[in-house]
Design a protein around this motif. Structure first.
Motif, PDB file in Angstrom:
ATOM      1  N   GLY A  94      -8.120  10.081 -13.025  1.00 47.85           N
ATOM      2  CA  GLY A  94      -7.637   9.997 -14.400  1.00 47.85           C
ATOM      3  C   GLY A  94      -6.254  10.560 -14.617  1.00 47.85           C
ATOM      4  N   ASN A  95      -5.565  10.960 -13.551  1.00 51.96           N
ATOM      5  CA  ASN A  95      -4.229  11.521 -13.689  1.00 51.96           C
ATOM      6  C   ASN A  95      -3.122  10.473 -13.691  1.00 51.96           C
ATOM      7  N   ALA A  96      -3.447   9.235 -13.384  1.00 55.43           N
ATOM      8  CA  ALA A  96      -2.464   8.155 -13.379  1.00 55.43           C
ATOM      9  C   ALA A  96      -3.175   6.849 -13.719  1.00 55.43           C
ATOM     10  N   GLU A  97      -2.404   5.865 -14.117  1.00 53.40           N
ATOM     11  CA  GLU A  97      -2.969   4.571 -14.478  1.00 53.40           C
ATOM     12  C   GLU A  97      -2.529   3.455 -13.545  1.00 53.40           C
ATOM     13  N   ARG A  98      -1.415   3.639 -12.848  1.00 52.01           N
ATOM     14  CA  ARG A  98      -0.883   2.603 -11.965  1.00 52.01           C
ATOM     15  C   ARG A  98      -0.277   3.250 -10.726  1.00 52.01           C
ATOM     16  N   LEU A  99      -0.022   2.408  -9.712  1.00 54.73           N
ATOM     17  CA  LEU A  99       0.717   2.850  -8.537  1.00 54.73           C
ATOM     18  C   LEU A  99       2.194   2.855  -8.881  1.00 54.73           C
ATOM     19  N   GLU A 100       2.801   4.028  -8.842  1.00 56.17           N
ATOM     20  CA  GLU A 100       4.203   4.162  -9.219  1.00 56.17           C
ATOM     21  C   GLU A 100       5.059   4.430  -7.992  1.00 56.17           C
ATOM     22  N   GLY A 101       6.353   4.118  -8.104  1.00 59.16           N
ATOM     23  CA  GLY A 101       7.302   4.394  -7.031  1.00 59.16           C
ATOM     24  C   GLY A 101       7.676   3.152  -6.254  1.00 59.16           C
ATOM     25  N   LYS A 102       8.651   3.319  -5.378  1.00 58.41           N
ATOM     26  CA  LYS A 102       9.113   2.220  -4.539  1.00 58.41           C
ATOM     27  C   LYS A 102       8.417   2.289  -3.182  1.00 58.41           C
ATOM     28  N   PHE A 103       8.071   1.109  -2.665  1.00 58.56           N
ATOM     29  CA  PHE A 103       7.391   1.017  -1.380  1.00 58.56           C
ATOM     30  C   PHE A 103       8.182   0.090  -0.464  1.00 58.56           C
ATOM     31  N   PRO A 104       8.032   0.240   0.861  1.00 53.90           N
ATOM     32  CA  PRO A 104       8.713  -0.675   1.789  1.00 53.90           C
ATOM     33  C   PRO A 104       8.286  -2.124   1.556  1.00 53.90           C
ATOM     34  N   LEU A 105       9.096  -3.052   2.076  1.00 53.30           N
ATOM     35  CA  LEU A 105       8.823  -4.471   1.867  1.00 53.30           C
ATOM     36  C   LEU A 105       7.443  -4.863   2.383  1.00 53.30           C
TER      37      LEU A 105
ATOM     38  N   ILE B 271       4.743  -3.016   2.374  1.00 52.72           N
ATOM     39  CA  ILE B 271       3.681  -2.420   1.566  1.00 52.72           C
ATOM     40  C   ILE B 271       3.778  -2.829   0.111  1.00 52.72           C
ATOM     41  N   ALA B 272       4.960  -3.253  -0.332  1.00 53.57           N
ATOM     42  CA  ALA B 272       5.166  -3.581  -1.743  1.00 53.57           C
ATOM     43  C   ALA B 272       4.181  -4.636  -2.261  1.00 53.57           C
ATOM     44  N   PRO B 273       3.872  -5.720  -1.513  1.00 51.08           N
ATOM     45  CA  PRO B 273       2.876  -6.690  -2.019  1.00 51.08           C
ATOM     46  C   PRO B 273       1.511  -6.059  -2.275  1.00 51.08           C
ATOM     47  N   LEU B 274       1.101  -5.129  -1.408  1.00 53.05           N
ATOM     48  CA  LEU B 274      -0.181  -4.453  -1.612  1.00 53.05           C
ATOM     49  C   LEU B 274      -0.162  -3.651  -2.909  1.00 53.05           C
ATOM     50  N   ALA B 275       0.937  -2.928  -3.162  1.00 53.70           N
ATOM     51  CA  ALA B 275       1.032  -2.143  -4.400  1.00 53.70           C
ATOM     52  C   ALA B 275       1.016  -3.057  -5.623  1.00 53.70           C
ATOM     53  N   ARG B 276       1.740  -4.187  -5.554  1.00 52.15           N
ATOM     54  CA  ARG B 276       1.762  -5.107  -6.701  1.00 52.15           C
ATOM     55  C   ARG B 276       0.384  -5.689  -6.973  1.00 52.15           C
TER      56      ARG B 276
END
Length: 463
Positions: A217-228, A230-235
């Protein structure tokens, strides 16, 4: 934790492969070098053998009064053939004729050399026999043997042996250098692997920590920049969270619409039946509509809770809910001098909605107060079972009332079942608690309380 576990497994696997490959490579190189040293040693022995045969084939010079064996030793050009028991020996033994003739190096002294032919060693393609044998003083020798036909001078067996310790020492020295080199190479590769695993998996660890923050409950989304990579997984993860919230909101809307759609016709039926309340048919209609209202309310509430239970990241502090319930129940039952004791560790949290916790705990505490004589206790425990990923929250409500037998406990857990009609209520309280607890993956257990009455133990997901 999972990212660390993955990093550990990758590191162990990579290290095992590195060590295995280096060990196999080291064994192969050591074997190849040993064969190379052995072939060089054999060429040296064959050189001495050919020199020995060439010396033996020379005709005797009548004017030369020296011993032919001495000339042979000198012509071989190896001083160790003159040193007694040096490990370097030669011998020329005649194998035809009635009178045996043996010439040998001074190093052989009074000892002798075994015959490879007697040991079952066959001639190779070069017409010689090669093998390791035990020589004088139990020396390990590398020996070459060749049958020679000198024509009129007869047939001989020429033998040259050298100390095999030279081969072993050369190979051991190479193995030592190889081991030191490969050990340094292993350390370098392992450090490189640690660097790659540590920094290569850092984005996955960030995602793991972010998901843990969302669940707590401390966050609602994955925040920050990720490598190319890993970025699709975060999105996709963020898109899944958004879709989950959208589904929950639509479910709440549909539940509300359904509640209004059903309640209005029921109200019309009740109003019409109330006009003819004295008639048997109207009384039956009112009785059944009351049951329908209870069932509709129960199932709509269950659908609403099920929608909320699927929401990720909802966390509720337990202590304020329990303390508020205790104060409320003491006011309601103040005429009975009811004592409600609470024991809730600070920081205890429930993984779910506050109003759901209030409904479940409220039903249990209300039921305990109805049947208690003077005392009710509420104890909250946060535990983590062995091997469990998530902690467990246990809410234990005890009363000093008459209690229930095992058969009665099973009966009251069923929907609408009541043991005493004199007590107010619809008989749905414990059933609602059971249903809601199951929606959160928990359960309700009834037993005997240490203070004499009924114990209700509610097990829910904690944090």
């Amino acid at each position: 934790m999972r990212a660390n576990s993955l990093a550990t497994r990758l590191f162990v696997s990579a290290t095992a492969w590195v060590v295995l490959i280096l060990v196999i490579t080291g064994i192969a190189l050591s074997s190849l070098y040993n064969r190379s040293v052995e072939r060089a040693f054999d060429r040296r022995l064959n050189f001495y053998l050919r020199t020995l045969i060439a010396e033996a084939a020379q005709p005797d010079d009548p004017s030369d009064k020296s011993d032919k064996s001495d000339r042979s030793v000198q012509s071989l050009g190896e001083p160790l053939f003159e040193l007694p028991l040096s490990g370097w020996y030669w011998r020329m033994a005649r194998v035809d004729g009635d009178k045996p003739e043996v010439r040998a190096s001074r190093s052989l002294w009074d000892a002798t050399l075994p015959k490879l032919e007697d040991l079952g060693i066959e001639l190779n393609q070069s017409g010689v026999r090669l093998a390791y044998v035990n020589g004088p003083e139990n020396q390990r020798l590398r020996m070459v043997e060749r049958p020679v036909d000198l024509g009129s001078e007869g047939k001989y067996l020429a033998t040259v042996a050298g100390d095999a310790t030279e081969i072993d020492e050369e190979t051991q020295t190479f193995d030592l250098y190889l081991a030191v080199t490969f050990a340094a190479l292993s350390i370098g590769l392992i450090l490189t692997t640690i660097f790659q695993v540590r920094f290569g998996l850092a984005p996955l660890k960030r995602i793991s920590n972010s998901l843990a923050a969302i669940r707590s409950g401390n966050a609602e989304r994955l925040e920050g920049k990720f490598p190319l990579e890993i970025a699709p997984l975060a999105r996709e993860t963020n898109a899944l969270l958004d879709a989950n919230r959208a589904i929950v909101e639509r479910s709440r809307t549909h539940v509300g619409n359904l509640a209004h759609a059903i309640k209005t016709p029921l109200s019309v039926i009740v109003n019409e039946a109330s006009v003819h309340r004295g008639e048997p048919f109207a009384a039956k209609v009112l009785e059944q509509t009351d049951i329908m209202r209870q069932q509709v309310a129960h199932h709509l509430e269950r659908a609403r809770i099920a929608a909320r239970a699927t929401t990720i990241g909802t966390v509720t502090e337990v202590a304020p809910v329990v303390e508020a319930l205790a104060r409320t129940m003491e006011k309601i039952h103040r005429d009975r001098d009811m004592q409600i004791d609470t024991e809730v560790p600070a920081g205890t949290k429930f993984r779910g909605e506050r109003q759901d916790l209030e409904e479940m705990a409220g039903n249990l505490v209300d039921n305990a107060c109805k049947w208690a004589q003077h005392r009710v206790t509420i104890e909250v425990l946060a535990e983590r079972a062995s091997g469990a990923i998530e902690p467990t929250l246990r809410i234990i409500v005890d009363d000093d009332g008459p209690g229930l037998s095992p058969a009665e406990r099973a009966q009251v857990a069923r929907r609408g079942q009541r043991l005493d009609e004199s007590k107010p209520g619809s008989g749905l309280g414990l059933s609602i608690v059971t249903d809601l607890a199951q929606l959160y993956g928990g359960n309700l257990q009834l037993g005997a309380a240490p203070i004499g009455g009924l114990r209700a133990e509610l097990v829910l997901p904690g944090i």
